[in-house]
Design a protein around this motif. Structure first.
Motif, PDB file in Angstrom:
ATOM      1  N   UNK A  96      18.186 -84.831 -49.922  1.00  0.00           N
ATOM      2  CA  UNK A  96      17.439 -83.773 -49.248  1.00  0.00           C
ATOM      3  C   UNK A  96      15.947 -83.756 -49.615  1.00  0.00           C
ATOM      4  N   UNK A  97      15.453 -84.871 -50.118  1.00  0.00           N
ATOM      5  CA  UNK A  97      14.011 -85.031 -50.306  1.00  0.00           C
ATOM      6  C   UNK A  97      13.592 -86.358 -49.690  1.00  0.00           C
ATOM      7  N   UNK A  98      12.311 -86.475 -49.408  1.00  0.00           N
ATOM      8  CA  UNK A  98      11.737 -87.738 -48.932  1.00  0.00           C
ATOM      9  C   UNK A  98      12.408 -88.237 -47.653  1.00  0.00           C
ATOM     10  N   UNK A  99      12.760 -87.325 -46.749  1.00  0.00           N
ATOM     11  CA  UNK A  99      13.349 -87.732 -45.468  1.00  0.00           C
ATOM     12  C   UNK A  99      12.267 -88.410 -44.622  1.00  0.00           C
ATOM     13  N   UNK A 100      12.640 -89.457 -43.935  1.00  0.00           N
ATOM     14  CA  UNK A 100      11.714 -90.237 -43.115  1.00  0.00           C
ATOM     15  C   UNK A 100      10.929 -89.322 -42.168  1.00  0.00           C
ATOM     16  N   UNK A 101       9.617 -89.248 -42.368  1.00  0.00           N
ATOM     17  CA  UNK A 101       8.818 -88.304 -41.588  1.00  0.00           C
ATOM     18  C   UNK A 101       8.651 -88.723 -40.132  1.00  0.00           C
ATOM     19  N   UNK A 102       9.057 -89.931 -39.803  1.00  0.00           N
ATOM     20  CA  UNK A 102       8.955 -90.401 -38.414  1.00  0.00           C
ATOM     21  C   UNK A 102      10.298 -90.318 -37.678  1.00  0.00           C
ATOM     22  N   UNK A 103      11.339 -89.866 -38.374  1.00  0.00           N
ATOM     23  CA  UNK A 103      12.677 -89.867 -37.785  1.00  0.00           C
ATOM     24  C   UNK A 103      12.985 -88.528 -37.116  1.00  0.00           C
ATOM     25  N   UNK A 104      13.471 -88.570 -35.891  1.00  0.00           N
ATOM     26  CA  UNK A 104      13.906 -87.352 -35.222  1.00  0.00           C
ATOM     27  C   UNK A 104      15.372 -87.443 -34.786  1.00  0.00           C
ATOM     28  N   UNK A 105      16.090 -88.430 -35.352  1.00  0.00           N
ATOM     29  CA  UNK A 105      17.504 -88.591 -35.015  1.00  0.00           C
ATOM     30  C   UNK A 105      18.358 -87.426 -35.466  1.00  0.00           C
ATOM     31  N   UNK A 106      17.798 -86.586 -36.352  1.00  0.00           N
ATOM     32  CA  UNK A 106      18.547 -85.425 -36.815  1.00  0.00           C
ATOM     33  C   UNK A 106      18.814 -84.431 -35.692  1.00  0.00           C
ATOM     34  N   UNK A 107      18.045 -84.497 -34.616  1.00  0.00           N
ATOM     35  CA  UNK A 107      18.277 -83.571 -33.508  1.00  0.00           C
ATOM     36  C   UNK A 107      19.656 -83.784 -32.886  1.00  0.00           C
ATOM     37  N   UNK A 108      20.140 -85.019 -32.895  1.00  0.00           N
ATOM     38  CA  UNK A 108      21.500 -85.284 -32.416  1.00  0.00           C
ATOM     39  C   UNK A 108      22.518 -84.589 -33.288  1.00  0.00           C
ATOM     40  N   UNK A 109      22.255 -84.561 -34.593  1.00  0.00           N
ATOM     41  CA  UNK A 109      23.160 -83.846 -35.506  1.00  0.00           C
ATOM     42  C   UNK A 109      23.148 -82.355 -35.205  1.00  0.00           C
ATOM     43  N   UNK A 110      21.973 -81.817 -35.045  1.00  0.00           N
ATOM     44  CA  UNK A 110      21.823 -80.395 -34.738  1.00  0.00           C
ATOM     45  C   UNK A 110      22.573 -80.021 -33.462  1.00  0.00           C
ATOM     46  N   UNK A 111      22.457 -80.826 -32.423  1.00  0.00           N
ATOM     47  CA  UNK A 111      23.035 -80.509 -31.124  1.00  0.00           C
ATOM     48  C   UNK A 111      24.550 -80.664 -31.085  1.00  0.00           C
ATOM     49  N   UNK A 112      25.110 -81.412 -32.016  1.00  0.00           N
ATOM     50  CA  UNK A 112      26.548 -81.690 -31.961  1.00  0.00           C
ATOM     51  C   UNK A 112      27.318 -81.143 -33.155  1.00  0.00           C
ATOM     52  N   UNK A 113      26.711 -80.215 -33.868  1.00  0.00           N
ATOM     53  CA  UNK A 113      27.368 -79.546 -34.991  1.00  0.00           C
ATOM     54  C   UNK A 113      27.588 -78.089 -34.611  1.00  0.00           C
ATOM     55  N   UNK A 114      28.826 -77.682 -34.329  1.00  0.00           N
ATOM     56  CA  UNK A 114      29.082 -76.338 -33.795  1.00  0.00           C
ATOM     57  C   UNK A 114      28.571 -75.184 -34.644  1.00  0.00           C
ATOM     58  N   UNK A 115      28.523 -75.359 -35.967  1.00  0.00           N
ATOM     59  CA  UNK A 115      28.099 -74.244 -36.826  1.00  0.00           C
ATOM     60  C   UNK A 115      26.611 -74.318 -37.164  1.00  0.00           C
ATOM     61  N   UNK A 116      25.885 -75.243 -36.537  1.00  0.00           N
ATOM     62  CA  UNK A 116      24.472 -75.425 -36.864  1.00  0.00           C
ATOM     63  C   UNK A 116      23.667 -74.141 -36.656  1.00  0.00           C
ATOM     64  N   UNK A 117      22.834 -73.825 -37.655  1.00  0.00           N
ATOM     65  CA  UNK A 117      21.957 -72.669 -37.558  1.00  0.00           C
ATOM     66  C   UNK A 117      22.639 -71.349 -37.818  1.00  0.00           C
ATOM     67  N   UNK A 118      23.926 -71.387 -38.098  1.00  0.00           N
ATOM     68  CA  UNK A 118      24.672 -70.146 -38.358  1.00  0.00           C
ATOM     69  C   UNK A 118      25.206 -70.144 -39.788  1.00  0.00           C
ATOM     70  N   UNK A 119      26.149 -71.039 -40.091  1.00  0.00           N
ATOM     71  CA  UNK A 119      26.642 -71.139 -41.470  1.00  0.00           C
ATOM     72  C   UNK A 119      26.223 -72.437 -42.133  1.00  0.00           C
ATOM     73  N   UNK A 120      25.602 -73.335 -41.372  1.00  0.00           N
ATOM     74  CA  UNK A 120      25.189 -74.615 -41.952  1.00  0.00           C
ATOM     75  C   UNK A 120      23.923 -75.109 -41.275  1.00  0.00           C
ATOM     76  N   UNK A 121      22.981 -75.552 -42.085  1.00  0.00           N
ATOM     77  CA  UNK A 121      21.771 -76.162 -41.553  1.00  0.00           C
ATOM     78  C   UNK A 121      21.153 -77.040 -42.628  1.00  0.00           C
ATOM     79  N   UNK A 122      20.296 -77.924 -42.219  1.00  0.00           N
ATOM     80  CA  UNK A 122      19.570 -78.811 -43.127  1.00  0.00           C
ATOM     81  C   UNK A 122      18.091 -78.690 -42.787  1.00  0.00           C
TER      82      UNK A 122
END
Length: 532
Positions: free
Chosen positions: A454-480
């Motif tokens: 959870x440190x030094x994440x690639x500052x040019x990477x936006x692939x995490x948006x796929x994780x956000x969009x396909x994780x049902x509990x995102x932004x409610x009980x779990x987020x990164x």
């Protein structure tokens, strides 16, 4: 000084282990408060009490930071650790011994003949300290406390930020919550993070492995999952439905041990995928077939991000369900019964959008909220239950497989080529080789999974948006906090004490490594960073 001599360090680790802090227990809640009181004994914190702080990590848990700040320094090393431990069920009725290292060691000497040859030898040698958390990883925390005390006493011209967190053994909620605080602490105190130094122990790579390892990266872990929704029927008429277990069996055969996600870097390979949980969501026993089954898979990563994994995974599910459909239709033809339909594959993101279009956002939010507040379900169960409930509102889509992510997600990180890390690697080899005859081995991806993710994440990477969009509990009980992680751009390394059998009855810490060698090595690393 309180934590300087070998005996003082042994007393300290015994004290920390005695504070039972198993993940999810009351002890985990109380631990940081006890630690705060212990750190407050130092003269430095008597005059700088505001440099120790607790940080909310949810569910009444707290992370703790303790800053040693030198007036003439901006360069800062973050000393990372976790204080939670796994549970002690393997101790049975003697679980109290797990928290009394010396008493446990004496007990193991008495029953040494019951152990494997390697552990029998260690138990009788007196060279190891046994107990839950001795190795993983309260000794790492003890070593960081030692560094803070010594830096303050000797006025080292560098800043040290001790950060220890709860919940690493389950979801890393502590570290995910602490990331934003790292950013604000730096801003408030004019700190420049130059190194993230974790002190997870040296993990063996194979049984009875005698080698000492340090780590210039940490492996990634992600959990692509699936919800299979078939068509229920009476067992007396099996082909009038489509059993979700039948559907899931095809994917399990393809996912377990597949090499499509495999990566190799620096001669190291990711372990193959396995299913971590498979469960029938039908709550009762009856003569009706199950129409909903969930499965969670473990996939390790090095260079691939969430988008890479999901793309491969979703395609594999589609191809596998085509095979399932083909075999199912052949059986129907043989039995002269028409198929109940064709299996669809949808991502959770597409299912969510489908429901919003059909019922509106408010209805979909209500469906999700019904499960978010349930304390009897963890985030993995909430994820699959949400997808399952959504399908009940659009039965026109079944038979259906929904692909999704279930928490947790540990992105892979690596700093092997960073100049500072290369110089620390050379220092470590030279220090251990010359003074102790140890030939350490560098591992480029720590295989035990760690909060370094959870440190030094690639500052040019936006692939995490796929994780956000396909994780049902995102932004409610779990987020990164991906965007905050992208701001923490400093190299990282993991150097800790040698031990054996983490998460086992015989978890143990090598005394000389913990109380003599590693303290000197870490001091050398910190002083090296002052000049580099």
């Amino acid at each position: 000084m309180f934590w300087n001599t070998q005996q003082q360090l042994e007393d300290l680790i015994c004290q920390l282990v005695s504070w039972d802090s198993r993940t999810g227990t009351e002890g985990e809640l109380h631990f940081p408060f006890k630690l705060k009181d212990e750190l407050a004994k130092l003269d430095y914190y008597r005059t700088h009490p505001d440099h120790i702080a607790l940080h909310d990590a949810g569910r009444e848990r707290n992370a703790l930071t303790a800053l040693y700040r030198h007036d003439d320094a901006k360069k800062t090393i973050v000393l990372m650790s976790h204080f939670d431990t796994v549970h002690t069920k393997e101790f049975g009725s003697k679980s109290h011994l797990a928290f009394t290292p010396r008493e446990l060691g004496n007990r193991f000497k008495e029953i040494a003949d019951d152990f494997s040859p390697d552990n029998r030898k260690d138990a009788l040698s007196g060279e190891y300290l046994y107990g839950r958390g001795t190795m993983d990883m309260k000794m790492g925390l003890a070593l960081h406390m030692h560094l803070i005390e010594k830096a303050a006493a000797e006025d080292w011209p560098i800043n040290l930020l001790l950060m220890t967190v709860p919940d690493e053994e389950v979801d890393s909620a502590g570290m995910r919550a602490a990331v934003d605080r790292l950013e604000s602490i730096a801003d408030e105190n004019g700190l420049d993070y130059s190194l993230f130094l974790n002190s997870e122990p040296s993990f063996t790579q194979y049984p009875d492995d005698p080698n000492y390892y340090f780590y210039s990266g940490s492996i990634g872990k992600i959990m692509p999952s699936a919800l299979f929704y078939g068509v229920e029927t009476h067992v007396g008429e099996p082909l009038r439905g489509l059993n979700a277990h039948y559907m899931a069996s095809f994917l399990n055969q393809q996912m377990e041990f597949t090499d499509i996600f495999s990566e190799e870097e620096y001669g190291e390979k990711t372990p193959l995928p396995v299913s971590l949980k498979y469960y029938d969501m039908k709550e009762d026993y009856s003569a009706q077939t199950s129409n909903h089954v969930a499965v969670l898979y473990n996939v390790f990563t090095m260079q691939q991000n969430a988008e890479d994994i999901f793309s491969k995974y979703h395609y594999l599910v589609e191809q596998t369900m085509n095979q399932c459909q083909k075999q199912y239709e052949e059986i129907c033809q043989r039995e002269n019964i028409p198929p109940v339909g064709r299996i669809r594959t949808m991502s959770y993101q597409d299912l969510h959008a489908y429901l919003v279009k059909k019922f509106g956002q408010e209805k979909v939010d209500d469906i999700i909220s019904d499960y978010i507040g349930r304390d009897d379900l963890d985030d993995r169960e909430k994820s699959t239950h949400i997808a399952n409930r959504m399908i009940t509102y659009c039965k026109e889509l079944v038979p259906l497989v929904v692909t999704l992510f279930a928490p947790p997600y540990y992105p892979a990180v690596n700093a092997s080529e960073d100049p500072l890390v290369r110089s620390i690697s050379a220092l470590t080899n030279d220090f251990l080789g010359k003074d102790y005859g140890i030939e350490p081995k560098e591992v480029h991806y720590f295989n035990g999974i760690s909060d370094l993710s959870y440190v030094t994440y690639d500052k040019h990477d936006d692939g995490w948006e796929t994780y956000q969009d396909n994780t049902p509990v995102w932004g409610r009980t779990y987020s990164i906090p991906f965007e905050s992680m992208q701001k923490l751009q400093a190299p990282l390394i993991n150097i800790g004490p040698f031990g054996k059998d983490p998460h086992k009855l015989t978890e143990r810490l090598h005394k000389k490594s913990a109380f003599e060698i590693t303290p000197k090595l870490l001091e050398a690393v910190v002083k090296h960073c002052i000049d580099h």
